[in-house]
Scaffold this motif. Structure first.
Motif, mmCIF file in Angstrom:
data_model
loop_
_atom_site.group_PDB
_atom_site.id
_atom_site.type_symbol
_atom_site.label_atom_id
_atom_site.label_comp_id
_atom_site.label_asym_id
_atom_site.label_seq_id
_atom_site.Cartn_x
_atom_site.Cartn_y
_atom_site.Cartn_z
ATOM 1 N N THR A 255 0.829 -1.200 0.000
ATOM 2 C CA THR A 255 0.000 0.000 0.000
ATOM 3 C C THR A 255 0.862 1.249 0.000
ATOM 4 O OG1 THR A 255 -1.735 -1.163 1.232
ATOM 5 C CG2 THR A 255 -1.819 1.245 1.221
ATOM 6 N N TRP A 256 1.955 1.216 0.758
ATOM 7 C CA TRP A 256 2.807 2.389 0.927
ATOM 8 C C TRP A 256 4.237 2.063 0.479
ATOM 9 C CZ3 TRP A 256 -0.433 6.137 1.998
ATOM 10 C CH2 TRP A 256 -1.561 5.887 2.782
ATOM 11 N N GLU A 257 4.837 2.985 -0.235
ATOM 12 C CA GLU A 257 6.221 2.815 -0.691
ATOM 13 C C GLU A 257 7.198 2.767 0.482
ATOM 14 O OE1 GLU A 257 7.659 2.397 -3.779
ATOM 15 O OE2 GLU A 257 5.587 1.997 -4.392
ATOM 16 N N MET A 258 6.857 3.435 1.553
ATOM 17 C CA MET A 258 7.752 3.477 2.708
ATOM 18 C C MET A 258 8.014 2.081 3.263
ATOM 19 S SD MET A 258 9.541 5.288 4.853
ATOM 20 C CE MET A 258 8.990 6.989 4.969
ATOM 21 N N THR A 259 7.048 1.184 3.179
ATOM 22 C CA THR A 259 7.188 -0.134 3.791
ATOM 23 C C THR A 259 7.974 -1.118 2.928
ATOM 24 O OG1 THR A 259 5.078 -0.882 2.845
ATOM 25 C CG2 THR A 259 5.005 0.179 5.013
ATOM 26 N N LYS A 260 8.374 -0.735 1.732
ATOM 27 C CA LYS A 260 9.089 -1.643 0.822
ATOM 28 C C LYS A 260 10.542 -1.832 1.267
ATOM 29 C CE LYS A 260 8.456 -0.990 -3.538
ATOM 30 N NZ LYS A 260 8.554 -0.413 -4.919
ATOM 31 N N ARG A 261 10.960 -3.085 1.326
ATOM 32 C CA ARG A 261 12.351 -3.385 1.688
ATOM 33 C C ARG A 261 13.290 -2.946 0.567
ATOM 34 N NH1 ARG A 261 16.077 -7.350 0.844
ATOM 35 N NH2 ARG A 261 14.625 -8.557 -0.442
ATOM 36 N N ARG A 262 14.391 -2.330 0.974
ATOM 37 C CA ARG A 262 15.416 -1.897 0.017
ATOM 38 C C ARG A 262 16.696 -2.666 0.305
ATOM 39 N NH1 ARG A 262 14.418 4.692 0.388
ATOM 40 N NH2 ARG A 262 12.163 4.629 -0.065
ATOM 41 N N GLU A 273 6.377 8.910 -2.888
ATOM 42 C CA GLU A 273 5.110 8.245 -3.098
ATOM 43 C C GLU A 273 4.525 8.617 -4.464
ATOM 44 O OE1 GLU A 273 3.081 6.113 -2.221
ATOM 45 O OE2 GLU A 273 3.758 5.418 -0.250
ATOM 46 N N ARG A 274 3.412 8.022 -4.758
ATOM 47 C CA ARG A 274 2.720 8.337 -5.989
ATOM 48 C C ARG A 274 2.248 9.793 -5.991
ATOM 49 N NH1 ARG A 274 -0.421 2.730 -5.275
ATOM 50 N NH2 ARG A 274 0.521 3.076 -3.221
ATOM 51 N N THR A 279 1.443 15.602 0.828
ATOM 52 C CA THR A 279 1.296 17.055 0.797
ATOM 53 C C THR A 279 2.575 17.751 1.245
ATOM 54 O OG1 THR A 279 0.413 17.007 3.052
ATOM 55 C CG2 THR A 279 -1.171 16.887 1.243
ATOM 56 N N ASP A 280 3.433 17.016 1.982
ATOM 57 C CA ASP A 280 4.702 17.549 2.464
ATOM 58 C C ASP A 280 5.713 16.405 2.478
ATOM 59 O OD1 ASP A 280 6.887 18.409 4.097
ATOM 60 O OD2 ASP A 280 5.597 19.882 5.070
ATOM 61 N N PRO A 281 6.870 16.566 1.833
ATOM 62 C CA PRO A 281 7.858 15.472 1.773
ATOM 63 C C PRO A 281 8.441 15.097 3.130
ATOM 64 C CG PRO A 281 8.797 17.512 0.907
ATOM 65 C CD PRO A 281 7.335 17.767 1.112
ATOM 66 N N HIS A 282 8.205 15.918 4.146
ATOM 67 C CA HIS A 282 8.721 15.640 5.485
ATOM 68 C C HIS A 282 7.670 15.040 6.413
ATOM 69 C CE1 HIS A 282 12.309 17.822 4.361
ATOM 70 N NE2 HIS A 282 11.570 18.869 4.010
ATOM 71 N N PRO A 285 2.776 10.115 4.220
ATOM 72 C CA PRO A 285 3.496 8.840 4.241
ATOM 73 C C PRO A 285 4.872 8.875 3.567
ATOM 74 C CG PRO A 285 1.942 8.842 2.432
ATOM 75 C CD PRO A 285 1.784 10.169 3.114
ATOM 76 N N CYS A 286 5.395 10.074 3.295
ATOM 77 C CA CYS A 286 6.704 10.166 2.643
ATOM 78 C C CYS A 286 7.850 10.219 3.646
ATOM 79 C CB CYS A 286 6.756 11.406 1.733
ATOM 80 S SG CYS A 286 5.814 11.186 0.203
ATOM 81 N N ALA A 287 7.572 10.496 4.884
ATOM 82 C CA ALA A 287 8.595 10.530 5.935
ATOM 83 C C ALA A 287 7.902 10.345 7.279
ATOM 84 C CB ALA A 287 9.359 11.857 5.904
ATOM 85 N N ALA A 288 8.696 9.955 8.292
ATOM 86 C CA ALA A 288 8.166 9.769 9.654
ATOM 87 C C ALA A 288 6.927 8.881 9.646
ATOM 88 C CB ALA A 288 7.849 11.127 10.282
#
Length: 327
Positions: A255-262, A273-274, A279-282, A285-288
């Motif tokens: 569902t979220w790019e943050m949870t993908k293993r790298r 994210e898509r 709304t804010d890169p900080h 779901p893009c950070a924190a």
């Protein structure tokens, strides 16, 4: 005439003896009255009332102030003296007051206050040296139904004996889990048709899990083929992560790019994210951002999150966007 003198002396001796007996009787009566008086507990009343016939008789013998008034005055004076002594004793008791003690325990000596506990299993009998042969440093909890027993068995085998295992049963089936050896050392809590955040709010109070460095609160349907709990703890310590989760395989549907293993980094804290999702890169779901399916909390972070969880929180949707407030 001589006979008259002799008769006068002999009549005075009995009278002296009678007076002596009266005096001795009075002294003994006073002493007994005192002893009886201090033997009985004080009765908390404000007035003494006697039958009117007795009071009338006394008033007839003593003009002026009524006997009832005299008795009431005497009793009030005694009660006032007793009250002053009680206040003095209360002041002595209130000297045992430690404002730094937990709320409700301010009047306990600090040396006996135990404000935190644990989930360590204790022996019912035996030598003290046989008690607490191990004290796990971490806690992992799963909210489970018996239909997921195979997946839970595989997941728990990824955790060493350095973990306390806690199962929340939403289907009411607990004894069936005894087929697994690890179930005998697990803690089972059974309440039908509730979710993991309902259980966590009520059974994982920060003062109860205070002995654990990290608390894992996981779903029952996670795949753990490539997971190693001890190695994960090492990474969490190394990078100082207060709230975290293991990465998910990228080919399993996310569902979220943050949870993908790298594979090229041990941890990551930001992502792209898509379009239109951030709304804010900080901010999430893009950070924190950590998803709530397999969350791992430090002791301090969980204390904060526990207070943030509302009592009517059911599925926990949206909680993952607010977790950053506790880091």
């Amino acid at each position: 005439m001589a006979k008259a003198v002799i008769l006068g002396r002999s009549s005075s001796v009995p009278r002296s003896n009678e007076d002596l007996r009266i005096i001795l009787s009075a002294v003994v009566g006073i002493m007994l009255g005192y002893l009886f008086g201090i033997s009985f507990p004080t009765v908390n009343i404000t007035k003494l009332h006697f039958p009117s016939s007795i009071i009338s008789y006394i008033e007839d013998r003593n003009s002026g102030i009524t006997t009832q008034t005299l008795l009431n005055h005497a009793w009030t004076s005694a009660a006032s003296h007793k009250k002053n002594n009680s206040v003095s004793n209360l002041d002595e008791i209130l000297k045992i007051y430690v404002p730094t003690n937990p709320k409700g325990a301010e009047r306990l000596p600090p040396g006996i206050v135990v404000s935190e506990t644990d989930l360590y299993l204790r022996i019912l009998w035996g030598e003290p040296s046989e008690d607490l042969t191990s004290q796990p440093r971490y806690l992992v909890s799963f909210t489970v139904g018996y239909s997921q027993k195979a997946n839970i068995d595989a997941a728990i085998k990824k955790f060493s004996e350095n973990f306390t295992i806690m199962l929340f049963h939403y289907d009411g089936r607990t004894t069936e889990w005894d087929e697994f050896e690890w179930s005998k050392r697990a803690i089972h809590v059974s309440v039908r048709k509730q979710t993991k955040w309902w259980y966590a709010k009520r059974f994982l109070h920060p003062d109860i899990v205070a002995r654990y460095d990290y608390i894992f609160i996981w779903d029952e349907d996670l795949g753990v083929n490539h997971f190693n709990a001890e190695a994960y703890i090492e990474l969490v310590r190394k990078h100082g992560l207060e709230i975290s989760q293991p990465g998910l395989e990228p080919d399993k549907g996310l569902t979220w790019e943050m949870t993908k293993r790298r594979g090229y980094s041990e941890v990551h804290k930001v992502t792209e994210e898509r379009p239109g999702w951030c709304t804010d890169p900080h901010l999430p779901p893009c950070a924190a951002f950590v998803e709530i399916m397999a969350t791992v909390f430090s002791r301090d972070a969980w204390r904060c999150v526990w207070h943030m969880i509302q009592n009517d929180l059911v599925h926990g949707w949206g909680l993952d966007f607010a977790l950053r407030k506790c880091v």
